[in-house]
Design a protein around this motif. Structure first.
Motif, PDB file in Angstrom:
ATOM      1  N   HIS A 110       0.842  -1.198   0.000  1.00 33.03           N
ATOM      2  CA  HIS A 110       0.000   0.000   0.000  1.00 33.03           C
ATOM      3  C   HIS A 110       0.875   1.244   0.000  1.00 33.03           C
ATOM      4  N   ILE A 111       0.317   2.331  -0.499  1.00 34.99           N
ATOM      5  CA  ILE A 111       1.013   3.612  -0.578  1.00 34.99           C
ATOM      6  C   ILE A 111       0.289   4.605   0.325  1.00 34.99           C
ATOM      7  N   ASN A 112       1.032   5.262   1.193  1.00 32.97           N
ATOM      8  CA  ASN A 112       0.393   6.216   2.093  1.00 32.97           C
ATOM      9  C   ASN A 112       0.514   7.652   1.569  1.00 32.97           C
ATOM     10  N   GLU A 113      -0.047   8.576   2.317  1.00 34.51           N
ATOM     11  CA  GLU A 113      -0.075   9.973   1.870  1.00 34.51           C
ATOM     12  C   GLU A 113       1.314  10.598   1.842  1.00 34.51           C
ATOM     13  N   ASP A 114       2.205  10.150   2.695  1.00 34.75           N
ATOM     14  CA  ASP A 114       3.559  10.706   2.694  1.00 34.75           C
ATOM     15  C   ASP A 114       4.294  10.356   1.402  1.00 34.75           C
ATOM     16  N   VAL A 115       4.114   9.138   0.917  1.00 36.79           N
ATOM     17  CA  VAL A 115       4.706   8.756  -0.362  1.00 36.79           C
ATOM     18  C   VAL A 115       4.123   9.605  -1.482  1.00 36.79           C
ATOM     19  N   GLN A 116       2.820   9.831  -1.430  1.00 40.69           N
ATOM     20  CA  GLN A 116       2.170  10.656  -2.443  1.00 40.69           C
ATOM     21  C   GLN A 116       2.685  12.083  -2.409  1.00 40.69           C
ATOM     22  N   ARG A 117       2.870  12.635  -1.217  1.00 37.80           N
ATOM     23  CA  ARG A 117       3.382  14.003  -1.099  1.00 37.80           C
ATOM     24  C   ARG A 117       4.794  14.104  -1.670  1.00 37.80           C
ATOM     25  N   LEU A 118       5.633  13.159  -1.312  1.00 32.63           N
ATOM     26  CA  LEU A 118       7.005  13.187  -1.822  1.00 32.63           C
ATOM     27  C   LEU A 118       7.043  12.980  -3.327  1.00 32.63           C
ATOM     28  N   GLY A 119       6.149  12.125  -3.827  1.00 35.42           N
ATOM     29  CA  GLY A 119       6.065  11.930  -5.272  1.00 35.42           C
ATOM     30  C   GLY A 119       5.637  13.196  -5.993  1.00 35.42           C
ATOM     31  N   ASP A 120       4.676  13.899  -5.417  1.00 35.62           N
ATOM     32  CA  ASP A 120       4.210  15.150  -6.028  1.00 35.62           C
ATOM     33  C   ASP A 120       5.323  16.206  -6.060  1.00 35.62           C
ATOM     34  N   ILE A 121       6.079  16.299  -4.966  1.00 39.46           N
ATOM     35  CA  ILE A 121       7.186  17.259  -4.938  1.00 39.46           C
ATOM     36  C   ILE A 121       8.240  16.873  -5.969  1.00 39.46           C
ATOM     37  N   SER A 122       8.505  15.576  -6.092  1.00 41.56           N
ATOM     38  CA  SER A 122       9.467  15.106  -7.088  1.00 41.56           C
ATOM     39  C   SER A 122       9.050  15.529  -8.489  1.00 41.56           C
ATOM     40  N   LEU A 123       7.775  15.366  -8.790  1.00 42.63           N
ATOM     41  CA  LEU A 123       7.272  15.749 -10.109  1.00 42.63           C
ATOM     42  C   LEU A 123       7.447  17.242 -10.343  1.00 42.63           C
ATOM     43  N   ARG A 124       7.103  18.045  -9.361  1.00 45.26           N
ATOM     44  CA  ARG A 124       7.242  19.496  -9.513  1.00 45.26           C
ATOM     45  C   ARG A 124       8.694  19.896  -9.713  1.00 45.26           C
ATOM     46  N   CYS A 125       9.603  19.228  -8.996  1.00 45.99           N
ATOM     47  CA  CYS A 125      11.032  19.495  -9.191  1.00 45.99           C
ATOM     48  C   CYS A 125      11.446  19.157 -10.618  1.00 45.99           C
ATOM     49  N   CYS A 126      10.998  18.013 -11.101  1.00 48.55           N
ATOM     50  CA  CYS A 126      11.368  17.568 -12.451  1.00 48.55           C
ATOM     51  C   CYS A 126      10.828  18.526 -13.507  1.00 48.55           C
ATOM     52  N   GLU A 127       9.618  19.013 -13.307  1.00 45.77           N
ATOM     53  CA  GLU A 127       9.041  19.971 -14.259  1.00 45.77           C
ATOM     54  C   GLU A 127       9.834  21.272 -14.267  1.00 45.77           C
TER      55      GLU A 127
END
Length: 215
Positions: A110-127
């Motif tokens: 399972h994936i929790n909200e902390d993983v989702q938050r870090l994933g979202d920040i990663s995407l924004r950094c990459c963009e």
């Protein structure tokens, strides 16, 4: 005629940087989608495959940049800057792929909200990395120089955001997770995701150096 063959075509390196930046974004978006649909095996595999595809495409661009460096007599930026930048960018997409593999190898359920938050920040950094790269060909324009430096600052702030989310996630994990195996799995995932933003900051630092030296 001979020296003409040694010269790069106008914009070649910059075009390759842009291509690589787009593959970074594609990989990051696929990774975030994989997190979003993690509980659906077919979609999880689909998006993980898309991360692999983006990573392989980015590798080809990196190889082409290095080939072009060897056969070019004149380059638009310092050779070491070109080499360092493309390899730092490649580290980002490599780590996205590594994060996917860690989730699969550790059989994360399972994936929790902390993983989702870090994933979202990663995407924004990459963009932001991809955007900063698009500005490199026009550093002779003052407003472009300012925009590039501002984008680098945004990446720095996102990296700081990732650090804060990471610290909070780790604190919560060690307080609340009683299953040692799950704790080990999630700790590794958090560390991989936070490192993505670190690598994006490395790229931003290189771009900032290029901007200040060439503007």
């Amino acid at each position: 005629m001979f020296f003409g063959k040694l010269l790069p075509r106008d914009g070649n390196f910059f075009e390759l940087f842009n291509d690589h930046g787009q593959y970074i974004v594609e990989g990051a978006r696929a990774f975030v989608s994989m997190i979003q649909y993690y509980s659906t095996p077919d979609l999880r595999e689909k998006y993980a495959s898309e991360v692999d595809i983006a990573e392989r495409a980015a590798d080809k661009v990196t190889a082409e940049v290095n080939r072009l460096l060897h056969r070019s007599f004149i380059t638009p930026l310092d050779r070491e800057q070109i080499h360092s930048l493309i390899n730092a960018m490649d580290d980002v997409v490599d780590l996205l792929q590594d994060a996917c593999e860690v989730m699969a190898l550790y059989d994360v359920q399972h994936i929790n909200e902390d993983v989702q938050r870090l994933g979202d920040i990663s995407l924004r950094c990459c963009e932001r990395v991809a955007h900063a790269v698009t500005l490199l060909p026009r550093l002779n324009e003052a407003e472009v120089t300012e925009a590039a430096l501002k984008t680098c600052e945004e990446i720095d702030r996102l990296e700081s955001d990732a650090d804060r989310v990471m610290r909070s996630a780790m604190s919560r994990l060690f307080r609340e997770e009683s299953d040692v195996r799950e704790l080990i799995k999630l700790k590794a995932i958090y560390e991989h995701l936070e490192t993505i933003s670190d690598l994006c900051e490395d790229v931003a630092n290189l771009i900032e150096g290029i901007v200040l030296e060439n503007s």
